[in-house]
Every structure is written in structure tokens, then in C-alpha cells.
Design an enzyme around this catalytic site. Structure first.
Site, mmCIF file in Angstrom:
data_model
loop_
_atom_site.group_PDB
_atom_site.id
_atom_site.type_symbol
_atom_site.label_atom_id
_atom_site.label_comp_id
_atom_site.label_asym_id
_atom_site.label_seq_id
_atom_site.Cartn_x
_atom_site.Cartn_y
_atom_site.Cartn_z
ATOM 1 C CE LYS A 18 -4.306 -1.858 0.946
ATOM 2 N NZ LYS A 18 -5.691 -1.768 1.695
ATOM 3 C CE LYS A 66 -6.344 -8.710 -1.295
ATOM 4 N NZ LYS A 66 -6.480 -8.307 -0.071
ATOM 5 C CE LYS A 79 -12.370 -3.056 1.025
ATOM 6 N NZ LYS A 79 -12.766 -3.939 1.881
#
Ligand code: ATP
Ligand code: LTN
Length: 331
Positions: free
Chosen positions: A114, A196, A199
Site C-alpha cells: 500500500k 489478489k 476492492k
């Protein structure tokens, strides 16, 4: 006497729920709610570790509760609440942060991923995110934490923090264990099956509330390989293997059965069949979520009730922790 073991889990309202979060987490919760005392949380405080639009965050937090219920979680049986309604999460997080090493947090793959993705906004919150997650779990003395495989590292860190704290102050926390599903622990992106399904990567992502025609289109376009055999082989056929995983998680069939079912058929038949299985899986959930979203008063009552029950439990642990570390009792 309460002999049931306790479960805690949560999902960030940082985007719409996905087929990955359903198969990796929520589906498992629905099975576990009958045998355990469960708390299911909407972790809005985790969501602001990356920038959110406030109006969207508010709407999604309530929608997520409606979707939890529509997936089969019973608010009468479980404590369902919004993380920011229980201030003890932030309070315990501070104390646990003082029992966590800088180096441990730097090794978290979610932080590394992230912070690469949001290179212009690497906040202290993003870095200390796993400490808040440990607080979520330890506040309720949870025994089990049902999550997808990607969260294993965070649960391991939570155990390390709890063990360290207990070493200094015995008998404070229950040491939790991750509970990862056998089928669907890692649903991969339909567009890039080495990643993966997530969202925050709408490409290749199927959302729980997607319209049937969008679901079908996404599956028909799913990346596969240049062979023709529907065979499970993650190494060489990641796209097809992922579709098989999804198909089996949606239908309850085994991989061997699914391989046999499509043995003489090409991808042109297999891909829409997976799409249809997912459409059928999601249809009743979507209908129920739609109905619940019209009943705001009911949803409000569920999260208010949930927060009240959660606060009661959280407070017990927090008082104990404050006492152990040497804070003067306020009264
Ligand atoms: P983000 O894109 O913001 O990282 P996410 O889509 O990964 O979000 P989370 O809120 O991090 O979703 O995850 C919710 C729960 O669903 C967690 O328990 C996680 O392990 C599980 N989960 C999320 N994505 C998948 C997936 N693709 N396969 C299996 N489980 C998943
Ligand atoms: N980090 C998790 C969400 C999460 C969670 C938790 C899961 C926050 N607190 C406590 C289980 C238990 C995620 O990104 N999926």
C-alpha cells in the site's frame, strides 16, 4: 456460564465488498456464527489509512452492514458494529503500539504494497494499521479470527504482540488464531490472476452487488491461457485454477468434480458457467441487501445495539490493561 469460544473479524468499508471478501471471509463467518460467540465489525478507522471521500465512507459503512446481514449473519446472534463507535479500539491501540517494534511493522507486506501504491501519502496510520487490528482482536479476547490468507501475517503479528504483553503482564490476553477457509482463501483478480482480487483494484474484481450482466461480462473476459483443458494447476494455469476455485466455492463441488464436468468442453463453455454460478450465488444476497437498505431505522438499531454490547466487553479488557501498565484509575 459462557463456554463458547469467541470470534472477531472485520472488513474495511474502503470500497464495495468483493467476491474475494465474501469467499475468503464472510462465507466462513456465516458457518461459524452457530458455534461461536461472534463479533463482526465494520472497520472504518482502518479505512481512513488511505484517503476516503467522507460521504462515500459513511454510505458504504451502512451498506456493508446491510450486506453482512444479507449474506446470512444474524444480528440477534452476533455483535455487529462499527469500529469508530467503540472508542476502546483506539485506546488499546495506543498501549499496544508501545509493545510493537518499528521493524515488525516495516516487514508487513500489506504496508509495503500500500505504501508503494500510495507513495504520496504514506501516513503513520498506514504504518501502525496492524496495531489497531491487534487491538480489535485482543479487546474481545478472541480465540479465532476468520480471514482470507492475505491477513495471516497481521494475525501472526497480533499473536506476537499479545505474547509479549502477557510475558510482561501475565494473564492479560487470549492468544488468537487465524482461521483460513480451505476453499476460496485467495481469490485472484480475473484480469491479472497473479494478483489478489481486491476492492481497491476494480479491474478484474467482481463486487458483491454487481449486476448479473456485469458479472457475466467480467467472467467471459477473464484472463486464461492458450491451452484448452480445464485443469487445476496454479503454477502454469493461474487463470483457470482461479476460475475453478471460484466455481467450487460457489457451488460446493470439489475441484476433481468440476474438472470432470468440463473435461470435454473448452473455455468458451467453462467461463460463462462460472459466471452463472456466481450470479446465482449472489442473487438472493443482492435482493436482501437492497431490501435492507430501504430500512435505515433497522440498520441504525442494529449498529447501535452492537456498539453498546461491544463497548461493555471492550471496557473490561481495557480496564485490566490500564491497571496492568500502571495507569492511575480515574475512579
Ligand atoms: P483493499 O483493496 O483495500 O486491500 P481488500 O479487497 O483486500 O481491500 P479487505 O477489507 O482487506 O479487502 O479484506 C476483507 C476480508 O476479505 C479479509 O479477511 C481478507 O483476508 C478477505 N479477502 C479480501 N480479498 C480476498 C481475496 N481476493 N481472496 C480471499 N479473501 C480475501
Ligand atoms: N486488516 C483486515 C481488516 C481488519 C480485521 C481486523 C480482520 C481490521 N481489523 C480484525 C480481522 C480482525 C483487512 O484488511 N482485511
Amino acid at each position: 456460564m459462557d463456554a463458547k469460544k469467541r470470534i472477531f473479524s472485520g472488513i474495511q468499508p474502503s470500497g464495495e465488498l468483493t467476491l474475494g471478501s465474501y469467499m475468503g471471509a464472510i462465507k466462513n463467518w456465516t458457518a461459524l456464527q452457530h458455534e461461536y460467540d461472534c463479533l463482526f465489525c465494520i472497520v472504518d478507522m482502518h479505512a481512513i489509512t488511505v484517503r476516503q471521500n467522507p460521504a462515500d465512507l459513511r454510505r458504504r459503512s451502512v451498506a456493508q452492514l446491510a450486506q453482512y446481514i444479507a449474506c446470512g449473519l444474524d444480528p440477534e446472534k452476533n455483535i455487529m458494529f462499527i469500529q469508530s463507535h467503540v472508542p476502546q479500539h483506539a485506546e488499546l491501540s495506543w498501549v499496544l503500539g508501545c509493545f510493537t517494534q518499528f521493524g515488525e511493522l516495516g516487514r508487513m507486506t500489506q504496508f509495503k504494497d500500500k505504501s508503494q501504491k500510495h507513495a504520496d501519502n504514506i501516513t503513520a496510520g498506514l504504518f501502525t494499521y496492524p496495531v489497531l487490528m491487534a487491538a480489535d482482536i485482543l479487546l474481545y479476547q478472541a480465540d479465532l479470527v476468520p480471514v482470507g490468507a492475505d491477513q495471516m501475517q497481521h494475525v501472526e503479528l497480533c499473536r506476537d504482540i499479545a505474547n509479549r504483553f502477557n510475558y510482561n503482564f501475565p494473564d492479560t490476553f487470549t492468544i488468537p488464531e487465524a482461521f483460513i477457509p480451505k476453499m476460496g482463501a485467495r481469490v485472484m483478480s480475473l484480469g491479472a490472476p497473479e494478483n489478489k482480487m481486491s476492492k481497491s483494484e476494480p479491474d478484474g474484481c467482481v463486487f458483491l452487488m454487481d449486476k448479473p450482466e456485469d458479472i457475466m461480462r467480467k467472467f467471459k473476459r477473464a484472463v486464461t491461457d492458450c491451452e484448452t483443458a480445464v485443469r487445476y494447476d496454479v503454477e502454469n494455469k493461474p487463470g483457470i485454477s482461479n476460475l475453478l476455485t471460484i466455481y467450487c466455492a460457489a457451488t460446493g463441488k470439489t475441484i476433481a468434480d468440476a474438472e470432470a464436468e468440463f473435461a470435454d468442453q473448452g473455455y468458451g463453455i467453462f467461463k460463462p458457467a462460472v459466471g452463472e454460478a456466481v450470479v446465482e450465488l449472489l442473487r438472493p444476497i443482492q435482493e436482501e441487501a437492497g431490501r435492507l437498505m430501504k430500512d435505515k431505522a433497522y440498520l441504525e438499531q442494529v449498529y447501535q445495539d452492537g456498539a453498546q454490547k461491544a463497548q461493555y466487553l471492550a471496557n473490561k479488557t481495557l480496564r485490566k490493561v490500564y491497571k496492568k501498565v500502571g495507569f492511575v484509575p480515574a475512579k
